[in-house]
Design an enzyme around this catalytic site. Sequence first.
Site, mmCIF file in Angstrom:
data_model
loop_
_atom_site.group_PDB
_atom_site.id
_atom_site.type_symbol
_atom_site.label_atom_id
_atom_site.label_comp_id
_atom_site.label_asym_id
_atom_site.label_seq_id
_atom_site.Cartn_x
_atom_site.Cartn_y
_atom_site.Cartn_z
ATOM 1 N N CYS A 1 4.309 2.407 -7.047
ATOM 2 C CA CYS A 1 5.696 2.614 -6.603
ATOM 3 C C CYS A 1 5.809 2.355 -5.108
ATOM 4 O O CYS A 1 6.759 1.710 -4.648
ATOM 5 C CB CYS A 1 6.162 4.036 -6.899
ATOM 6 S SG CYS A 1 6.194 4.478 -8.643
ATOM 7 N N CYS B 1 3.035 7.953 -6.582
ATOM 8 C CA CYS B 1 2.696 6.759 -7.353
ATOM 9 C C CYS B 1 2.359 5.588 -6.429
ATOM 10 O O CYS B 1 3.246 5.065 -5.745
ATOM 11 C CB CYS B 1 3.880 6.431 -8.273
ATOM 12 S SG CYS B 1 3.855 4.804 -9.017
#
Length: 122
Positions: A33, A30
């Site tokens: 993230c 991600c």
Amino acid sequence: MSVIDLTQDTFEDTVTGNDIVLVDWWASWCGPCRMFAPVFEEAAGRHDDIVFGKVDTEAERALSGSAGIMSIPTLMAFRENVLVFSQPGALPAAALEEVISQVRALDMEAVHKAVAEAQASA
């Protein structure tokens, strides 16, 4: 304080055993993230009275499912074992600091009363 990895085995004890716990739900694939990770880690270094934990949603699928994680990153804040904040998306440092300030400022007596009233009427 450093960021700790939370698992199915450690999550509940961490949340129930500490006053304030911030949890970053993430995955290695991600991009947002990965952008949020250093912001979260820097905040952990500034707030040694708060537990900063990370849950790898790929490794902890059951835990992520039971927490209702639908998108990542998601930041959750627990205070006195009550979920008081949950929001998907990577926060900039200033916004994370604002969340921390608001969590610290909560009137937990009122929060616990509201939780008890909600449970009684359910």
